[in-house]
Scaffold this motif. Structure first.
Motif, short mmCIF file in Angstrom:
data_model
loop_
_atom_site.label_atom_id
_atom_site.label_comp_id
_atom_site.label_asym_id
_atom_site.label_seq_id
_atom_site.Cartn_x
_atom_site.Cartn_y
_atom_site.Cartn_z
N GLU A 60 0.82 -1.21 0.00
CA GLU A 60 0.00 0.00 0.00
C GLU A 60 0.86 1.27 0.00
OE1 GLU A 60 -4.00 -1.82 2.11
OE2 GLU A 60 -2.71 -0.49 3.26
N LEU A 61 2.07 1.17 0.54
CA LEU A 61 2.98 2.33 0.51
C LEU A 61 3.45 2.60 -0.91
CD1 LEU A 61 5.28 1.76 3.63
CD2 LEU A 61 3.59 3.57 3.33
N PHE A 64 0.72 3.68 -4.99
CA PHE A 64 0.33 4.94 -5.63
C PHE A 64 1.46 5.52 -6.48
CE2 PHE A 64 -2.49 4.42 -1.99
CZ PHE A 64 -3.69 4.38 -2.68
N VAL A 68 1.16 6.35 -10.51
CA VAL A 68 1.61 7.57 -11.18
C VAL A 68 2.42 7.20 -12.42
CG1 VAL A 68 3.08 9.61 -10.96
CG2 VAL A 68 1.57 8.98 -9.09
N LEU A 71 0.05 5.84 -15.15
CA LEU A 71 -0.74 6.87 -15.83
C LEU A 71 0.12 7.67 -16.80
CD1 LEU A 71 -3.17 8.15 -13.07
CD2 LEU A 71 -3.79 7.30 -15.31
N LEU B 174 -4.44 11.53 -6.81
CA LEU B 174 -3.58 10.83 -7.77
C LEU B 174 -3.27 11.73 -8.96
CD1 LEU B 174 -2.27 8.08 -8.44
CD2 LEU B 174 -4.35 7.53 -9.71
N LEU B 177 -0.55 14.15 -8.16
CA LEU B 177 0.78 13.55 -8.29
C LEU B 177 1.19 13.47 -9.77
CD1 LEU B 177 0.55 10.61 -5.72
CD2 LEU B 177 1.59 12.84 -5.40
N PHE B 223 3.80 17.13 -3.25
CA PHE B 223 3.87 15.71 -3.58
C PHE B 223 3.51 14.85 -2.36
CE2 PHE B 223 5.61 11.65 -4.83
CZ PHE B 223 5.32 11.61 -6.18
N LEU B 227 0.16 12.11 -1.66
CA LEU B 227 0.65 10.73 -1.53
C LEU B 227 0.29 10.15 -0.16
CD1 LEU B 227 2.24 8.36 -2.67
CD2 LEU B 227 4.31 9.36 -1.72
N LEU B 230 -3.38 9.50 0.16
CA LEU B 230 -3.78 8.27 -0.53
C LEU B 230 -3.40 7.05 0.30
CD1 LEU B 230 -2.84 9.20 -4.20
CD2 LEU B 230 -5.09 8.48 -3.42
N ILE B 231 -2.22 7.09 0.90
CA ILE B 231 -1.76 5.94 1.68
C ILE B 231 -2.69 5.71 2.88
CG2 ILE B 231 0.10 5.17 3.23
CD1 ILE B 231 2.07 6.35 1.14
#
Lengths: 106, 562
Positions: A60-61, A64, A68, A71, B174, B177, B223, B227, B230-231
């Motif tokens: 989970e860390l 994301f 990025v 995408l 997201l 970012l 940033f 982030l 989201l975490i």
């Protein structure tokens, strides 16, 4: 810089509306599938090396940052088919691999 | 996609930034306000304007207050709808909890009541109450404007239906970012952006300068916050362990609980609770022994009134960034220590640090202000991005007779000045609505949404000049509204509570003095902006500057932007 400049010279016609929709949808859904697969495989694989909770936290860390990259890549790459194929395909494969790994772990 | 990596990244930055920019504006702005949510609560709830208090005695004060708690009517109604049948007259209580921070004068207590739901054994409803911990007096239910309205706005836009607001905020984070990464690709000369701001140039040029300046200057902040946010909600966005690995995750959790020696379920045998104050004393002693003395931040009783009840005591995180609870758990009946949580393993410690970085429980007022500045610089970056989008296109759109720029401009007015107008309107409503009004909190919320809707209508109605590539007067008019409402809020605070600035400053009561000062500064900046916009609208030479054709900038590399 020179690589960018070379690339910039190779301008291509703008994508059609259908291509654009296909790319945006592929980027979003594909990235989500890729993220899901990343966690599924990360948790199943990681929990063989560390406690289940640690594997989950670690996945989970990282997920994301992976998203990025997915995408950005989805809009940089030439072919729309590649976006769908790689992101959704790898996402599905990783999910399946995670599922199989976890099944054996039980 | 577009033949070159940089052009593709520009497309991504422009269009995703535009669509999600409106959401990001809201998230960054209310996130900035949330840094001082408890202080805004003090401003909006005058009866709570006193110094922060430590967790009071459980045995003497909290125990009888917990016993009086009853389920909230709206949660009962929701549970009845969920089950499709009426509930029992009195629901059995499951758990109690009390939570405080170094910034809280008042204390909130909650209880969880079991709902008999065969489909969900954990189904429950809440009851809660806010007390004055100095006397134990129960305070009336009032909307805590900072922590119950602005903070949830930051998290989920108050769109609670199926968590849709949380998903939207997560997607926007997201995109933030992605916009940062693609923005860095678009602007190659990062170092130069840091020192480039040409306010005298045309609006397109200066808004882009400011967009780049704020974007680069606070890049690490911009940033880290999306982030870490989201975490925090990773499990909501990717419920992998709640779905495909559910049995594995359940087995792991139960193993963890068993390893701690904590009872998973009640025994069904009624039993009295031992002295919780004695447990608190032991917990504080354990923290001291580990070289981290501290206060109680969070206290829970699980399986209330049962022989298997246990008490968990968590440390307030006032002295460090990392959000560690250092939980110490006791048997509720015997009072003996059951488990002391060891330091977290590697990945969990990284997460604790990142979560702590986002939630800032630490006591450090300078850092707290830097958080606000970072958040507001995010707003400037996003806002100038929207303004730049419009100003880059408005001449072209005017020539071609299309109205795209016009509607984006109207939405930008709503998202920037309109959001401030609505925020100030709820503060004014908070001071003006009569105290005895039924559902006063609901009326406060309505004043917020109604004002925001009005500002949208106003922005659309006044947007016609954008079609001629001129500035919409809505910007100026809403700036005046901000100036008026901001001053009115300060004045109303004085009139309705007697706490004017000279008093609060002399007393050093910063929660109220600081917020009043921020309101006055906001009003002042808005008035100055409105005057400047007015001058520009009247002065033909200034108008010329803002009308400089876009082609002027094409020689510069950044003009590839958007």
């Amino acid at each position: 810089m020179s690589v960018l400049a070379t690339l910039e010279r190779a301008k291509r016609p703008s994508p059609t509306r259908v291509q654009l929709v296909a790319r945006v949808a592929g980027a979003l859904l594909g990235s989500y599938a890729f993220g899901w697969g990343f966690i599924a495989l990360g948790v199943a694989g990681g929990s063989r090396l560390m406690p289940f909770g640690e594997a989950q936290t670690l996945a989970e860390l990282l997920v994301f940052l992976v998203l990025v990259a997915c995408l950005c890549w989805a809009f940089a790459v030439r072919s729309v088919a590649l976006v769908w194929g790689v992101l959704a395909g790898a996402g599905a494969l990783m999910t399946l691999a995670g599922w199989l790994l976890s099944g054996k772990a039980v | 996609m577009l033949g070159s990596f940089r052009l593709s990244m520009t497309w991504l930055h422009t269009w995703f930034g535009l669509v999600l920019g409106f959401v990001l504006m809201v998230v960054f702005f209310f996130g900035s306000l949330s840094v001082f949510d408890r202080e805004i609560d003090r401003w909006a709830t005058p009866s709570s304007r006193f110094e922060p208090q430590p967790m009071p005695s459980y045995d003497a004060m909290l125990a009888p207050l917990f016993a009086q708690l009853t389920p909230e009517a709206d949660e009962l109604a929701a549970a009845q709808a969920r089950l499709g049948r009426p509930l029992e007259a009195s629901l059995p209580v499951k758990n109690y909890g009390a939570y405080t921070t170094h910034r809280d004068p008042v204390l909130e207590l909650y209880a969880e009541f079991a709902v008999d739901n065969p489909e969900d054994p954990d189904d429950h409803v809440h009851g809660h109450v806010t007390i004055d911990p100095r006397s134990g007096e129960v305070l009336p239910h009032e909307l805590k404007l900072g922590s119950e309205f602005f903070y949830p706005m930051h998290l989920g836009l108050h769109l609670d239906w199926h968590f849709i607001g949380y998903y939207l905020v997560g997607f926007a984070a997201l995109v933030m970012l992605v916009a940062l990464v693609s923005g860095v690709v678009v602007h190659r000369k990062l170092w130069r952006e840091l020192f480039t701001f040409r306010p005298g140039k045309n609006l397109q040029r200066s808004s882009l300068d400011l967009h780049n300046l704020t974007g680069v200057l606070a890049l690490p902040f911009h940033f880290m916050f999306p982030l870490t946010g989201l975490i925090i909600f990773a499990g909501l966005h990717f419920p992998v362990t709640d779905t495909m690995y559910e049995p594995l995750a359940r087995a792991y959790e139960q193993g963890e609980v068993r390893a701690k020696g904590l009872p998973v379920a009640p025994a069904g045998i009624p039993a009295e609770l031992a002295s919780v104050d004695a447990m608190v004393a032991v917990a504080k002693q354990r923290w001291r022994a580990r070289g981290m003395p501290g206060q109680v931040g969070y206290l829970t009783v699980t399986h209330v009134g049962d022989a298997n009840s246990y008490v968990s005591i968590f440390r307030a995180g006032s002295d460090r960034v990392t959000l560690v609870g250092q939980g110490v758990h006791f048997s509720g009946v015997s009072g003996e220590l059951l488990h002391e949580e060891p330091p977290a393993p590697a990945a969990a410690s990284v997460k604790d640090f990142l979560v702590g970085l986002h939630l800032q429980h630490f006591e450090h007022w300078l850092l707290r202000w830097l958080y606000v500045l970072g958040g507001l610089s995010g707003c400037v970056c996003i806002g100038t991005g929207l303004v730049f989008f419009v100003n880059k296109r408005k001449h072209q759109h005017a020539r071609r007779g299309v109205s795209g720029a016009r509607w984006v401009d109207a939405l930008a007015v709503t998202a920037i000045t309109g959001m401030l107008v609505a925020t100030l309107a709820i503060l004014v409503a908070n001071r003006l609505l009569p105290a005895e009004l039924e559902q006063r909190g609901e009326w406060e919320k309505r004043s917020f949404w109604l004002t925001w809707a009005l500002s949208l209508s106003h922005a659309c109605w006044r947007s016609a000049p954008v079609r001629r590539a001129e500035l919409s007067p809505a910007w100026r008019e809403q700036c005046w509204a901000i100036a008026g409402l901001g001053s009115a809020a300060v004045l109303l605070n004085w009139l309705t509570t007697g706490d004017h600035l000279l008093d609060t400053l002399a007393a050093g009561y910063w929660p109220v003095a600081g917020f009043d000062l921020v309101l006055l500064a906001t009003a002042g900046i808005a008035a100055a902006t409105a005057r400047k916009l007015g001058k520009r609208a009247r002065d033909p030479s200034a108008r010329l500057a803002s009308h400089a054709p876009a082609a002027l900038d094409d020689a510069e590399p950044e003009a590839a932007h958007g």
